[in-house]
Design an enzyme around this catalytic site. Structure first.
Site, PDB file in Angstrom:
ATOM      1  CB  SER A  62     -26.407  -3.828  66.494  1.00  0.00           C
ATOM      2  OG  SER A  62     -25.152  -3.317  66.333  1.00  0.00           O
ATOM      3  CG  ASP A 104     -22.559  -3.021  64.951  1.00  0.00           C
ATOM      4  OD1 ASP A 104     -21.868  -3.409  65.905  1.00  0.00           O
ATOM      5  OD2 ASP A 104     -22.729  -1.821  64.677  1.00  0.00           O
ATOM      6  CB  SER A 131     -28.055   0.328  62.652  1.00  0.00           C
ATOM      7  OG  SER A 131     -28.335   1.428  63.428  1.00  0.00           O
TER       8      SER A 131
HETATM    9  C1  GLA Z   1     -20.618   0.635  66.665  1.00  0.00           C
HETATM   10  C2  GLA Z   1     -20.115   0.364  65.255  1.00  0.00           C
HETATM   11  C3  GLA Z   1     -19.225  -0.882  65.224  1.00  0.00           C
HETATM   12  C4  GLA Z   1     -18.132  -0.796  66.298  1.00  0.00           C
HETATM   13  C5  GLA Z   1     -18.706  -0.387  67.649  1.00  0.00           C
HETATM   14  C6  GLA Z   1     -17.640  -0.113  68.680  1.00  0.00           C
HETATM   15  O1  GLA Z   1     -21.461  -0.392  67.086  1.00  0.00           O
HETATM   16  O2  GLA Z   1     -21.203   0.180  64.371  1.00  0.00           O
HETATM   17  O3  GLA Z   1     -18.677  -1.052  63.939  1.00  0.00           O
HETATM   18  O4  GLA Z   1     -17.113   0.068  65.904  1.00  0.00           O
HETATM   19  O5  GLA Z   1     -19.527   0.764  67.559  1.00  0.00           O
HETATM   20  O6  GLA Z   1     -16.973  -1.271  69.010  1.00  0.00           O
END
Ligand code: GLA
Length: 346
Positions: A109, A156, A111
């Site tokens: 994450s 996230d 992002s």
């Molecule tokens: C990504 C998405 C989240 C979630 C995960 C899977 O990280 O951004 O929102 O759906 O995948 O759990």
């Protein structure tokens, strides 16, 4: 309007509860100590100039016009500015400097960390009142949906915002309740290991999985897969049946993991991580050969549980190492750290 603001927002590791967030389900992530730091200075002109210091790249655009789309990190900056303006935040001209240590494309994450840190700084510079964490999380999600092209849930952003040292957070995406849970691992350690394959939700099967879940809901006549029951799945065509089976079982595994952590039963936690991986590989089909090799390396090094994390389709994998086990070369220790915060402003 403030002259200067600095914010840090962490990435996250999702201990368990994968692909449940956009299905009104449950997840148990924790914010990591790696993250993104954005430092902002107000400038006189109605113009954003953003510097990605680690990449040596710049983006600049006028605030007066709706910024056009862009690729990579620039999409997040343009999206943050546009979505904050749309939410009524009077974003002013600023020079932004971005640095971070969450590996990009890792499934940890980077992002959300970037979205949240950018928004915190732009809001602080604007002089507007801070937004509620849930509203901020939703702005981050809109950046993903409209500017990046990933139909992500709120996992996230909520993990980054509600992170707490030494704690995971149990999130119920139906009620949007967030409950901190001490993450007591004793001599066990959590590590991630790069599969060597870059993960990018927008380009992967992520959006397709979301569509499949919506199709399954329509076929079952329910509003979300939180209401699905295993006994109702027989009539569903494949692969929808397996997708739903993953979501229903994964929600149950989140609750079982909470119980195992409360009981200090780390062997059970490891078994649940393994079961989550099997389900993500076989039923949800978000694993890859490179991910499987990384999971096997972790298990070979003494992980008592290992699994694909985040959206899947590459990125890092997570392992729970037994006491005394040596992590494989390249593994990164991950520990729960504090959530996003403004560090300094004047
Ligand atoms: C990504 C998405 C989240 C979630 C995960 C899977 O990280 O951004 O929102 O759906 O995948 O759990």
């Amino acid at each position: 309007m403030r002259a200067r603001a600095v914010a840090f927002a962490p990435g996250r590791v999702n201990l368990i509860g994968e692909h449940t967030d956009y299905n009104d389900g449950l997840a148990l992530p924790f914010a990591v100590t790696l993250g993104v730091r954005v430092s902002g200075t107000a400038v006189g002109e109605p113009r954003i100039e953003a510097h990605a210091l680690d990449l040596g790249e710049v983006d600049a655009f006028e605030l007066a016009a709706e910024p056009g789309g862009a690729d990579g990190w620039r999409a997040f900056v343009r999206g943050a500015v546009a979505e904050l303006l749309a939410a009524g935040v009077p974003v002013g001209g600023a020079r932004l400097e971005i640095t971070g240590d969450v590996p990009q494309g890792s499934g940890l994450s980077s992002s959300a960390a970037l979205e949240v840190a950018l928004c915190l700084v732009l809001i602080a510079l604007s002089g507007a009142d801070p937004l509620e964490p849930l509203e901020l999380a939703r702005i981050g999600q809109r950046i993903e949906h409209r500017w990046v092209g990933t139909r992500s849930g709120l996992l996230d952003q909520l993990a980054s915002l509600f992170g707490r040292a030494d704690h995971a957070v149990l999130i119920d995406f139906r009620s949007l309740g967030v409950e901190p849970l001490p993450l007591v691992l004793g001599e066990h350690r959590l590590v991630t290991l790069d599969s060597g394959e870059r993960h990018a939700n927008a380009a992967s099967g992520y959006n397709r999985r979301r569509q499949e879940c919506a199709q399954a809901c329509a076929a079952l006549g329910i509003a979300s897969l939180r209401d699905a029951r295993l006994e109702d799945l027989a009539g569903l065509p494949d692969p929808l049946r397996r997708r739903v089976r993953h979501v229903v079982a994964e929600n149950a595994r989140v609750l079982a993991t909470v119980a195992a952590l409360r009981a200090g039963d780390l062997a059970a936690v490891g078994a649940l991580l393994d079961a989550s991986h099997t389900s993500l590989r076989d039923d949800y089909e978000v694993s890859t050969e490179a991910v499987e090799r990384a999971v096997a390396r972790l298990r070979g090094a003494g992980a008592i549980g290992a699994r694909v994390v985040g959206g899947g389709f590459g990125g890092h994998v997570l392992g729970l190492l037994a006491p005394g086990a040596s992590p494989p070369a390249g593994a990164i220790p991950v520990a729960p750290g504090p959530g996003a915060q403004l560090l300094d402003r004047d």
